[in-house]
Design a protein around this motif. Sequence first.
Motif, PDB file in Angstrom:
ATOM      1  N   PHE A  29       0.848  -1.192   0.000  1.00 54.45           N
ATOM      2  CA  PHE A  29       0.000   0.000   0.000  1.00 54.45           C
ATOM      3  C   PHE A  29       0.885   1.244   0.000  1.00 54.45           C
ATOM      4  CE2 PHE A  29      -2.445   3.429   1.876  1.00 54.45           C
ATOM      5  CZ  PHE A  29      -3.618   3.373   1.134  1.00 54.45           C
ATOM      6  N   SER A  34      -2.463   1.381  -4.579  1.00 54.10           N
ATOM      7  CA  SER A  34      -3.770   1.999  -4.850  1.00 54.10           C
ATOM      8  C   SER A  34      -3.661   3.029  -5.975  1.00 54.10           C
ATOM      9  CB  SER A  34      -4.324   2.663  -3.583  1.00 54.10           C
ATOM     10  OG  SER A  34      -5.480   3.404  -3.872  1.00 54.10           O
ATOM     11  N   GLN A  38      -5.574   3.069  -9.686  1.00 56.42           N
ATOM     12  CA  GLN A  38      -6.402   4.204 -10.096  1.00 56.42           C
ATOM     13  C   GLN A  38      -6.137   4.613 -11.541  1.00 56.42           C
ATOM     14  OE1 GLN A  38      -6.667   7.410  -7.098  1.00 56.42           O
ATOM     15  NE2 GLN A  38      -5.961   5.859  -5.628  1.00 56.42           N
ATOM     16  N   ALA A  43     -10.341   3.121  -7.866  1.00 55.14           N
ATOM     17  CA  ALA A  43      -9.658   2.203  -6.945  1.00 55.14           C
ATOM     18  C   ALA A  43      -9.072   2.935  -5.751  1.00 55.14           C
ATOM     19  CB  ALA A  43      -8.566   1.445  -7.686  1.00 55.14           C
ATOM     20  N   LYS A  44      -9.704   3.992  -5.327  1.00 61.98           N
ATOM     21  CA  LYS A  44      -9.178   4.730  -4.182  1.00 61.98           C
ATOM     22  C   LYS A  44      -9.688   4.064  -2.904  1.00 61.98           C
ATOM     23  CE  LYS A  44      -8.308   9.332  -2.625  1.00 61.98           C
ATOM     24  NZ  LYS A  44      -7.869  10.552  -3.203  1.00 61.98           N
ATOM     25  N   PHE A  45      -8.767   3.709  -2.034  1.00 63.80           N
ATOM     26  CA  PHE A  45      -9.136   3.068  -0.778  1.00 63.80           C
ATOM     27  C   PHE A  45      -8.084   3.390   0.278  1.00 63.80           C
ATOM     28  CE2 PHE A  45      -7.319   0.047  -3.791  1.00 63.80           C
ATOM     29  CZ  PHE A  45      -6.170  -0.372  -3.147  1.00 63.80           C
ATOM     30  N   LYS A  47      -5.733   2.600   3.697  1.00 65.23           N
ATOM     31  CA  LYS A  47      -4.854   1.499   4.083  1.00 65.23           C
ATOM     32  C   LYS A  47      -5.622   0.432   4.856  1.00 65.23           C
ATOM     33  CE  LYS A  47      -0.543   0.354   6.371  1.00 65.23           C
ATOM     34  NZ  LYS A  47       0.636   0.869   7.086  1.00 65.23           N
ATOM     35  N   PHE A  50      -7.304  -1.803   2.453  1.00 66.51           N
ATOM     36  CA  PHE A  50      -6.303  -2.637   1.792  1.00 66.51           C
ATOM     37  C   PHE A  50      -5.936  -3.818   2.684  1.00 66.51           C
ATOM     38  CE2 PHE A  50      -1.820  -3.803   1.382  1.00 66.51           C
ATOM     39  CZ  PHE A  50      -1.764  -4.201   0.061  1.00 66.51           C
TER      40      PHE A  50
END
Length: 170
Positions: A29, A34, A38, A43-45, A47, A50
Motif C-alpha cells: 500500500f 492503490s 487508479q 480504486a481509491k481506498f 490502508k 487494503f
Amino acid sequence: MDQLFSNKLIKEPRKADNIEFRALEITDFEKGFSELLQQLTEAKFEKSKFLERFIQMKNQPDTYYIIVAEDITTNRICATGCLFVEKKFIRSCGTCAHIEDIVVDSRYRGKNLGLKVIEHLKHIGNTLGCYKLILDCDEKNVKFYEKCGFERKGVQLSCYNTTIIPKAKL
C-alpha cells in the motif's frame, strides 16, 4: 515478509532492469499500489481497507494470485495483475483461471511490463493446472492480449449492480 502467495510460483527470472516481479505484499500500500490501480479504474481506498482485503484474500489459499512489478530503485509498484482461480464441477472438477486488473504505470509503458505480468500470470495458471485462462478487456486492448497468446472466444456481457446494498451483519 507477509505476502499473498509464495514467490516460488512466479516464473523465472523474476528480476530484470531494476524491476522485480513478486507476490503482492502487505506493505505494498505504501509503495503506491492503490495509486497504480487508479490508472485503470476507480480504486481509491484507505490502508485499513487494503489490509482487510489482503487478509481476506490470504485466508482463501489457492485462489488469489496478485503479482506486482516493483521498481527497486524507487521502491514503487509500477505494474500489477491478478489471477484468481475458480473451482468448477465441469472438466472433472477442474479449475479455470481468470486474469484481471492488468495495469502498468503510465511512466513505465512501452517497456513490455504488461507482457511480462501476463507471462507470469499464465505461468502460475499453468503451474496450478488450470484447464483454461480467460480474461475480459476493452476492444482497444484486444491486440495486446492476442500478442500475449489469447484469442477471441465468445462474447462478454456485463450486468452492473446500480444499487449497492450494505452487507447484512451475520
